[in-house]
Scaffold this motif. Structure first.
Motif, short mmCIF file in Angstrom:
data_model
loop_
_atom_site.label_atom_id
_atom_site.label_comp_id
_atom_site.label_asym_id
_atom_site.label_seq_id
_atom_site.Cartn_x
_atom_site.Cartn_y
_atom_site.Cartn_z
N HIS A 37 1.02 -1.09 -0.11
CA HIS A 37 -0.39 -0.29 0.04
C HIS A 37 0.50 0.57 -0.32
CE1 HIS A 37 -2.87 3.12 1.41
NE2 HIS A 37 -4.07 2.18 0.71
N THR A 38 0.41 2.52 -0.57
CA THR A 38 0.80 3.95 -1.18
C THR A 38 1.76 4.23 0.49
OG1 THR A 38 0.07 4.40 -2.72
CG2 THR A 38 1.06 6.02 -2.62
N GLU A 39 1.16 3.95 1.45
CA GLU A 39 1.24 5.18 2.83
C GLU A 39 2.44 3.94 3.75
OE1 GLU A 39 0.53 7.52 4.78
OE2 GLU A 39 -0.31 7.76 3.21
N ARG A 40 2.39 2.52 3.04
CA ARG A 40 3.18 1.71 3.82
C ARG A 40 4.52 2.06 3.11
NH1 ARG A 40 4.69 -3.56 3.47
NH2 ARG A 40 6.09 -4.56 5.56
N ARG B 166 5.77 4.53 1.80
CA ARG B 166 5.87 6.17 1.39
C ARG B 166 7.07 5.76 3.08
NH1 ARG B 166 8.04 10.29 0.96
NH2 ARG B 166 6.72 11.62 -0.50
N ARG B 167 5.95 5.17 4.62
CA ARG B 167 6.65 4.91 5.55
C ARG B 167 8.16 4.44 5.22
NH1 ARG B 167 1.34 3.42 7.13
NH2 ARG B 167 1.93 1.63 7.18
#
Ligand code: SF4
Length: 323
Positions: free
Chosen positions: A86-89, A91-92
């Motif tokens: 996922h994009t959020e992951r 990014r992290r």
């Protein structure tokens, strides 16, 4: 003696002895299909051919998803789309990889472009997993844990370490491939009762998930999944090490033992203690003092090949975002 004390004393003895060139760490996940289902007490990661290259990158654990991403060492690329999550992951992961100096970041047209600062090296060799059971009279889940290690084959060698006298009956109850050590924490002496048999780490394995009366739940773990899990295990060991304990704010704690390791030694109990579970005002020997200022990271750097922040890569990656 508590399992915690036994574990720290054994880690210290291994680092002082046979595993002085290796990475010694403790309390790491040793399962694949059920993450967290099996925790290995001690893990020794022997150095591979490019160990020095790994040391030069970062003293932290490099996230598995960063290593497995499509971000390479050549030209920096836009980070989105380079991860299988996922994009959020993603990014992290990018933020963490930049923070520890594994990725370098460039800003172009208001977007973050990243690249690996160095090729991920072939840095680890054999991985040895050790289960501590100081007292074989209270075995708990020991047999099931060792059966899992033997059938999964995630580590190259699996060993049971105990302070108890080991009988033929004890040996018969655990898989034949599991090695057995008798360890004496007071002296640091280690006696090999049975050598471990190398486990087939490059073949598929069977992970025991749960046991019910008359049936056992299992998962088949492929060789590729095991290879990935081994790299993650080695990375976690490298970043974590074994000095993950604190010192109590008690005057009875004398942080150096006879063997010159900085362990939370208690002069009142006359043994190493687990501050998290044993120390505090409720203890009969407690005398309130300032918490001692002990730099265990510096000790790890002095006593092992590990370097906390090699070359200031972390600082450089932080500057990159302003360029
Ligand atoms: S709190 Fe108790 S166990 Fe902990 S160091 Fe002090 S005397 Fe020892």
């Amino acid at each position: 003696m508590s399992e915690f004390t036994f574990e720290l004393e054994l880690c210290a003895a291994l680092e002082d002895g046979e595993y002085g060139d290796s990475v010694v760490a403790r309390q790491l996940g040793g399962s694949v299909a059920d993450p967290g289902g099996r925790i290995l007490d001690i893990v020794c990661v022997e150095p591979g051919p490019e160990f020095a290259d790994r040391v030069a990158i970062t003293g932290e654990t490099i996230p598995g998803a960063a290593i497995e991403s499509a971000i390479g060492t050549g030209r920096a690329r836009f980070w989105k789309g380079a991860f299988d999550c996922h994009t959020e992951r993603a990014r992290r992961i990018v933020e963490r990889a930049c923070e520890i100096g594994f990725f370098a970041r460039e800003r172009r047209g208001g977007r973050d472009y990243v690249r690996q600062v160095a090729r991920y090296p072939d840095w680890y060799g054999r991985i040895v997993g050790i289960e501590n059971k100081p007292d074989l009279g209270t075995p708990g889940d020991l047999e099931a844990q060792l059966r899992t290690d033997a059938s999964l084959g995630l580590v190259d060698e699996a060993i049971l370490a105990t302070e108890s006298y080991v009988t033929r009956a004890h040996l018969n109850r655990i898989p034949e491939v599991i090695g057995v050590w008798r360890f004496f924490p007071e002296s640091g002496d280690l006696e090999v009762i049975r050598e471990p048999t190398p486990l087939p780490v490059s073949e598929p394995g069977i992970e025991l998930l749960a046991e019910h009366p008359g049936r056992t739940e299992i998962a088949v773990v492929s060789a590729a999944e095991k290879a990935r899990a081994r790299r993650r295990l080695a990375e976690r060991a490298y970043g974590k090490g074994w000095r993950t304990y604190a010192f109590p704010d008690c005057g009875a704690c004398e942080p150096t033992t006879d063997r010159d390791e900085t362990l939370p030694y208690c002069t009142w109990k006359e043994c190493v203690v687990d501050p998290a579970s044993e120390c505090g005002a409720a203890c009969g020997g407690f005398e309130a003092v300032e918490t001692p200022d002990i730099d265990l990271e510096a000790e790890r750097e002095t006593r092992t090949p590990w370097i906390a922040d090699p070359g200031g890569a972390r600082r450089q990656s932080g500057l990159d975002q302003f360029l």
